[in-house]
Motif scaffolding. Structure first.
Motif, PDB file in Angstrom:
ATOM      1  N   GLY A   1      -3.591  -4.950   0.745  1.00  0.00           N
ATOM      2  CA  GLY A   1      -2.995  -3.462   0.468  1.00  0.00           C
ATOM      3  C   GLY A   1      -3.821  -2.719  -0.783  1.00  0.00           C
ATOM      4  O   GLY A   1      -4.255  -1.491  -0.466  1.00  0.00           O
TER       5      GLY A   1
ATOM      6  N   LYS B   1       0.788  -1.361   0.040  1.00  0.00           N
ATOM      7  CA  LYS B   1       0.041  -0.017  -0.071  1.00  0.00           C
ATOM      8  C   LYS B   1       0.827   0.986   0.113  1.00  0.00           C
ATOM      9  O   LYS B   1       0.857   2.278  -0.656  1.00  0.00           O
ATOM     10  CB  LYS B   1      -0.772  -0.066   1.244  1.00  0.00           C
ATOM     11  CG  LYS B   1      -1.658   1.210   1.340  1.00  0.00           C
ATOM     12  CD  LYS B   1      -2.779   1.183   2.532  1.00  0.00           C
ATOM     13  CE  LYS B   1      -3.261   2.358   2.738  1.00  0.00           C
ATOM     14  NZ  LYS B   1      -4.024   2.579   4.165  1.00  0.00           N
TER      15      LYS B   1
ATOM     16  N   LEU C   1      -6.414   0.908  -0.532  1.00  0.00           N
ATOM     17  CA  LEU C   1      -6.452   1.806  -1.336  1.00  0.00           C
ATOM     18  C   LEU C   1      -7.561   2.317  -2.428  1.00  0.00           C
ATOM     19  O   LEU C   1      -8.020   3.411  -2.519  1.00  0.00           O
ATOM     20  CB  LEU C   1      -5.383   1.926  -2.294  1.00  0.00           C
ATOM     21  CG  LEU C   1      -3.921   1.946  -1.692  1.00  0.00           C
ATOM     22  CD1 LEU C   1      -2.768   1.649  -2.703  1.00  0.00           C
ATOM     23  CD2 LEU C   1      -3.566   3.337  -1.104  1.00  0.00           C
TER      24      LEU C   1
END
Length: 122
Positions: free
Chosen positions: A54, A16, A58
């Motif tokens: 991850g 991420k 987002l």
């Protein structure tokens, strides 16, 4: 992508943060395709679900969006969202402790500002 992962932090967070850093640094811009979960999995030899975690964070934060069958792409406001988030984190992690310590030392705001402005070689 970084060559290695850090054992001291969850892998999905590192993935991420890599994407976030690429956006902030301008290596990934609005509309650009982000590396896929499979690309991360192959590069780091990890489970695609780990990379997906991850990337999905987002998406939830509106940094990336999914185009079915094509991949994940950077949103128009991603950079601004990330910079705002990082500034808030910077303030909480660094500025608040700095201000607390300055208060203990009875430093004025002007003294603190002068220290921030001071060159490293002084």
């Amino acid at each position: 992508m970084k060559n290695t992962l850090d054992d001291n932090k969850p892998i999905f967070l590192q993935i991420k943060e890599q994407i976030e850093d690429s956006i902030i640094d301008g290596n990934l811009n609005a509309g650009d395709r982000a590396p896929s979960t499979n690309e991360f999995a192959k590069f780091y030899k990890i489970n695609p679900a780990t990379a997906g975690k991850g990337i999905n964070e987002l998406v939830a934060e509106e940094i990336l969006y999914k185009r079915r069958g094509v991949g994940m792409f950077v949103t128009e406001n991603a950079k601004e969202i990330l910079i705002k988030k990082r500034k808030k984190s910077f303030y909480e992690s660094y500025m608040l402790p700095l201000k607390m310590e300055a208060g203990k030392l009875r430093m004025s705001t002007d003294e603190l500002i002068e220290m921030v402005k001071r060159e490293d070689n002084e």
